[in-house]
Design a protein around this motif. Structure first.
Motif, PDB file in Angstrom:
ATOM      1  N   ASP A   1      -4.652 -13.025  11.164  1.00 43.59           N
ATOM      2  CA  ASP A   1      -3.512 -12.265  10.360  1.00 43.59           C
ATOM      3  C   ASP A   1      -3.479 -12.806   8.827  1.00 43.59           C
ATOM      4  OD1 ASP A   1      -3.051 -10.710  12.703  1.00 43.59           O
ATOM      5  OD2 ASP A   1      -1.184 -11.549  13.019  1.00 43.59           O
ATOM      6  N   LEU A   2      -3.176 -14.179   8.656  1.00 41.68           N
ATOM      7  CA  LEU A   2      -3.453 -14.752   7.430  1.00 41.68           C
ATOM      8  C   LEU A   2      -4.513 -14.296   6.595  1.00 41.68           C
ATOM      9  CD1 LEU A   2      -2.217 -16.765   5.207  1.00 41.68           C
ATOM     10  CD2 LEU A   2      -3.465 -18.641   6.563  1.00 41.68           C
ATOM     11  N   LYS A   3      -5.751 -14.259   7.214  1.00 39.80           N
ATOM     12  CA  LYS A   3      -6.975 -13.878   6.610  1.00 39.80           C
ATOM     13  C   LYS A   3      -6.752 -12.384   6.032  1.00 39.80           C
ATOM     14  CE  LYS A   3     -11.845 -13.706   6.604  1.00 39.80           C
ATOM     15  NZ  LYS A   3     -13.028 -14.194   7.486  1.00 39.80           N
ATOM     16  N   LYS A   4      -5.985 -11.814   6.717  1.00 39.00           N
ATOM     17  CA  LYS A   4      -6.184 -10.386   6.375  1.00 39.00           C
ATOM     18  C   LYS A   4      -4.941 -10.134   5.475  1.00 39.00           C
ATOM     19  CE  LYS A   4      -7.005  -8.240  10.652  1.00 39.00           C
ATOM     20  NZ  LYS A   4      -6.401  -7.717  12.222  1.00 39.00           N
ATOM     21  N   ALA A   5      -3.907 -11.033   5.558  1.00 39.49           N
ATOM     22  CA  ALA A   5      -2.666 -10.835   4.440  1.00 39.49           C
ATOM     23  C   ALA A   5      -3.279 -11.334   3.050  1.00 39.49           C
ATOM     24  CB  ALA A   5      -1.683 -11.777   4.889  1.00 39.49           C
ATOM     25  N   ASN A   6      -4.180 -12.362   3.216  1.00 39.35           N
ATOM     26  CA  ASN A   6      -4.499 -12.936   1.851  1.00 39.35           C
ATOM     27  C   ASN A   6      -5.595 -11.902   1.150  1.00 39.35           C
ATOM     28  OD1 ASN A   6      -3.784 -15.613   1.003  1.00 39.35           O
ATOM     29  ND2 ASN A   6      -4.661 -16.355   2.941  1.00 39.35           N
ATOM     30  N   LYS A   7      -6.383 -11.133   1.968  1.00 42.57           N
ATOM     31  CA  LYS A   7      -7.270 -10.093   1.391  1.00 42.57           C
ATOM     32  C   LYS A   7      -6.535  -8.941   0.931  1.00 42.57           C
ATOM     33  CE  LYS A   7     -11.659  -7.571   2.668  1.00 42.57           C
ATOM     34  NZ  LYS A   7     -12.513  -7.241   3.464  1.00 42.57           N
ATOM     35  N   LYS A   8      -5.353  -8.717   1.380  1.00 40.85           N
ATOM     36  CA  LYS A   8      -4.603  -7.579   1.006  1.00 40.85           C
ATOM     37  C   LYS A   8      -3.995  -8.013  -0.312  1.00 40.85           C
ATOM     38  CE  LYS A   8      -0.885  -4.750   2.632  1.00 40.85           C
ATOM     39  NZ  LYS A   8       0.089  -4.260   3.797  1.00 40.85           N
TER      40      LYS A   8
ATOM     41  N   LYS B   1       2.433 -19.524  -0.021  1.00 35.81           N
ATOM     42  CA  LYS B   1       3.599 -19.062   0.813  1.00 35.81           C
ATOM     43  C   LYS B   1       3.153 -18.164   2.122  1.00 35.81           C
ATOM     44  CE  LYS B   1       7.592 -15.816   0.180  1.00 35.81           C
ATOM     45  NZ  LYS B   1       7.480 -15.264   1.787  1.00 35.81           N
ATOM     46  N   LEU B   2       2.157 -17.246   1.825  1.00 37.64           N
ATOM     47  CA  LEU B   2       1.457 -16.638   3.140  1.00 37.64           C
ATOM     48  C   LEU B   2       1.139 -17.669   4.182  1.00 37.64           C
ATOM     49  CD1 LEU B   2      -0.718 -14.068   1.054  1.00 37.64           C
ATOM     50  CD2 LEU B   2       1.468 -13.454   2.490  1.00 37.64           C
ATOM     51  N   ALA B   3       0.641 -18.737   3.664  1.00 34.15           N
ATOM     52  CA  ALA B   3       0.275 -19.783   4.629  1.00 34.15           C
ATOM     53  C   ALA B   3       1.156 -20.458   5.308  1.00 34.15           C
ATOM     54  CB  ALA B   3      -0.913 -20.708   3.829  1.00 34.15           C
TER      55      ALA B   3
ATOM     56  N   MET C   1      -2.115 -18.110 -13.136  1.00 34.57           N
ATOM     57  CA  MET C   1      -2.880 -18.403 -12.036  1.00 34.57           C
ATOM     58  C   MET C   1      -1.934 -19.047 -11.001  1.00 34.57           C
ATOM     59  SD  MET C   1      -6.684 -19.850 -10.767  1.00 34.57           S
ATOM     60  CE  MET C   1      -7.191 -19.953 -12.668  1.00 34.57           C
ATOM     61  N   GLU C   2      -1.153 -19.853 -11.333  1.00 33.30           N
ATOM     62  CA  GLU C   2      -0.241 -20.656 -10.583  1.00 33.30           C
ATOM     63  C   GLU C   2       0.541 -19.907  -9.819  1.00 33.30           C
ATOM     64  OE1 GLU C   2       3.223 -24.098 -10.955  1.00 33.30           O
ATOM     65  OE2 GLU C   2       2.115 -23.388 -12.567  1.00 33.30           O
ATOM     66  N   LEU C   3       1.274 -18.577 -10.101  1.00 33.82           N
ATOM     67  CA  LEU C   3       1.936 -17.799  -9.436  1.00 33.82           C
ATOM     68  C   LEU C   3       0.999 -17.249  -8.367  1.00 33.82           C
ATOM     69  CD1 LEU C   3       4.486 -16.005  -9.290  1.00 33.82           C
ATOM     70  CD2 LEU C   3       3.434 -14.375 -10.824  1.00 33.82           C
ATOM     71  N   HIS C   4       0.122 -16.614  -8.775  1.00 33.67           N
ATOM     72  CA  HIS C   4      -1.092 -16.176  -7.472  1.00 33.67           C
ATOM     73  C   HIS C   4      -1.043 -17.003  -6.589  1.00 33.67           C
ATOM     74  CE1 HIS C   4      -3.984 -13.516  -6.067  1.00 33.67           C
ATOM     75  NE2 HIS C   4      -4.823 -14.478  -6.139  1.00 33.67           N
TER      76      HIS C   4
END
Length: 93
Positions: free
Chosen positions: A49-56, A10-12, A1-4
């Motif tokens: 954009d961050l929300k979309k990237a996290n969802k993707k 990183k995205l944030a 889970m740590e990797l995830h």
């Protein structure tokens, strides 16, 4: 889970860097209110954009399951196993 979760971090961080960079590139405005609106509009767009990237990312990894991390159970058997495990942990106290 740590990797995830690190990838979500990183995205944030990437978006935070973009927000900082873009805010610094906003040119002079007629007044503080106009500058404030421009900055907020930009930041809100990048946060979307961050929300979309996290969802993707969650879709691609099935919320970390493809990385051997998962937060929920898929079947009654797994739910029962988790409940039994939790019960045993609680009995130790």
């Amino acid at each position: 889970m740590e990797l995830h979760e690190k990838e979500h971090g990183k995205l944030a961080k990437d978006i935070a860097f973009k927000i900082d960079k873009k805010l610094l590139s906003i040119g002079p405005k007629a007044n503080c209110e106009t500058l404030d609106k421009s900055g907020n509009k930009l930041a809100h767009k990048l946060m979307a954009d961050l929300k979309k990237a996290n969802k993707k990312y969650d879709t691609r990894t099935n919320h970390g399951e493809t990385q051997k991390a998962w937060l929920y159970m898929h079947s009654k058997a797994k739910k029962q196993l988790a409940f039994t495990h939790l019960s045993l942990i609680l009995k130790k106290d």
